[in-house]
Enzyme design. Structure first.
Site, PDB file in Angstrom:
ATOM      1  CG  ASP A  98       0.068   0.149   2.266  1.00 28.07           C
ATOM      2  OD1 ASP A  98       0.587  -0.330   2.848  1.00 28.07           O
ATOM      3  OD2 ASP A  98      -0.319   0.895   3.697  1.00 28.07           O
ATOM      4  CD  GLU A 160       4.594   1.107   7.120  1.00 25.52           C
ATOM      5  OE1 GLU A 160       5.725   1.630   8.210  1.00 25.52           O
ATOM      6  OE2 GLU A 160       3.813   2.331   6.376  1.00 25.52           O
TER       7      GLU A 160
END
Length: 455
Positions: A98, A160
């Site tokens: 991500d 994250e």
């Protein structure tokens, strides 16, 4: 560790890494084109596409098993396995797929999700943080033709950049699938493109939302202004108390540490940060101490009318998000309470105030760099980069590292770099130095060889 392993020899391994780098770059560019911004619900499907792409790359790299997992409400994570040869340790290779929001596409020199090379750097959101980490791991596995000399668990997280909110649940549910003797986290930075770093300390992170109220409703600034104040001015005065005149954080009771790390060249540091001419650096002490071992406070956002939409009224209420980085050794919850108490006690003119703690709390963390695994890592990274590996702290926060240490207390944890000071993580024109990327792949490949006893 096991008896020495001799296939491939380090010279052959270097050639194997060189052979896989062009394909790794091509696949890195393909990943960068996927806007996997899990924090934005509009990009949830893009994040799932990103996980699917990583899973396909893992299968192509010879994984014995590949799964896409998530905890309840969490982002998709990829877990793939290469079983350990008999007597060999298992290494977890961690990165995340991500990425951060772009911060404004029009501000980029080239489209953020169209990877573009300029002067040996690949520009694009996620090119460094952390799709370079994803492709570092996959390139190493390709260099070994899908048969690494140790067992490998590839763990590519999907949230994250949102603070890993469901990681604890994911680790608890799938602990056996993720268990490893060594954990390599490719999500930090090097001090220079030719100087490798092993990150051994990280600052923590807390935030709060402070809201100041002074009126029941907006009122005319000409009729009431003077005797009656406005909430935005009161909020600004409150926020101004967070620093002293030197720029030091003025919240009492916070931990501050120090190190013997040398100061960088200040002109280079200022240039890397993009400071305007004449703007002063905040605080006192060495730059590494201020960045890595001291608290820092920033106002990340204020709810207020835009200038173009402002009218002649006194605002009844205003609020801001305040973020605070924490030095290693600080308890994050205690620091969050101290920040809230400071703000509550600093509001002027009898204004009402409420402070709401944020949900994302990252504890600061320190790693021990002693032992055989770190000895192998220093040797491998120094050989790949041609310069000695340095141990460093970073001012950023990686909340999951403490979670890994708690879940796998017997594992050695290594935090390695896939960026450099010019990478502009989370900023406009994020980029990856392609030469450093190649050295990073070789370093990790040599590390696996050494962990298998092949040094």
């Amino acid at each position: 560790m096991a008896e020495p392993h001799t296939d491939p020899a380090p010279a052959d391994l270097s050639a194997a890494v060189d052979a896989v780098l062009p394909g790794a770059r091509t696949d890195l560019e393909a990943l960068v084109r996927i806007p996997s911004i899990w924090a934005d619900p509009a990009h949830a499907e893009d994040t799932r596409r990103s996980a699917d792409a990583v899973a396909t790359l893992a299968r192509d790299a010879g994984a014995a098993s590949v799964e896409i997992l998530s905890a309840d409400g969490g982002a998709p994570a990829v877990v793939a396995h290469w079983p350990a040869p008999e007597g060999m340790p298992t290494v977890m290779l961690y990165a995340h797929h991500d990425v951060q929001p772009t911060g404004g596409d029009d501000d980029w020199s080239s489209p953020p999700f169209e990877p573009t090379e300029r002067d040996g750097r690949l520009y694009g959101r996620g090119a460094a943080d952390d799709k370079a980490g994803v492709m570092t791991h996959l390139a190493v596995l390709r260099a070994y033709e899908g048969r690494p000399p140790v067992g490998v668990v590839l763990f590519i997280e999907g949230e994250e950049e949102s603070g890993s909110p469901t990681l604890t649940a994911l680790l608890a549910e799938h602990r056996d699938k993720l268990s490893a003797d060594v954990i390599v986290i490719a999500d930090a930075a090097n001090p220079a493109v030719d100087v490798p770093a092993l990150t051994t300390s990280l600052r923590g992170l807390v935030d709060v939302v402070v809201e100041v109220s002074m009126l029941e409703r907006p009122v005319h600034s000409g009729v009431y202004g003077g005797p009656v104040g406005d909430a935005l001015t009161a909020l600004c005065r409150t926020l101004a108390t967070l620093h002293d005149d030197k720029g030091e954080v003025a919240v009492p009771g916070l931990v501050r540490g120090s190190s013997d790390a040398p100061d960088p060249d200040e002109a280079t540091y200022r240039s890397d940060a993009g400071l305007l001419d004449g703007v002063e650096l905040l605080g006192t002490g060495s730059i590494p101490d201020r960045v890595n071992h001291a608290p820092a406070v920033a106002v990340l956002g204020i709810d207020a009318p835009k200038v173009a939409e402002a009218s002649n009224v006194l605002l009844p209420r205003a609020r801001a998000m305040v973020s605070m980085r924490l030095a290693p050794g600080q308890d994050a919850r205690e620091a969050q309470r101290a920040l809230a108490e400071h703000l509550e006690g600093s509001v002027p003119w009898g204004a009402h105030v409420s402070v709401t703690p944020g949900h994302g709390v990252a504890e600061p963390f320190s790693l021990s760099s002693t032992g055989e695994v770190y000895d192998h890592a220093r040797a491998a990274f120094s050989a790949a980069y041609g310069n000695d590996a340095v141990e460093t702290g970073i001012g950023g926060s990686i909340p999951f590292i403490a979670e890994f240490a708690r879940t796998f207390p017997g594992a050695a944890v290594l935090v390695t770099g896939v960026g450099d000071p010019a990478s502009r993580w989370h900023g406009i024109d994020e980029s990856l130095h392609l030469g450093m990327f190649g050295r990073g792949v070789l370093a990790e490949a040599l590390l696996l060889d050494r962990l298998a006893g092949g040094a």
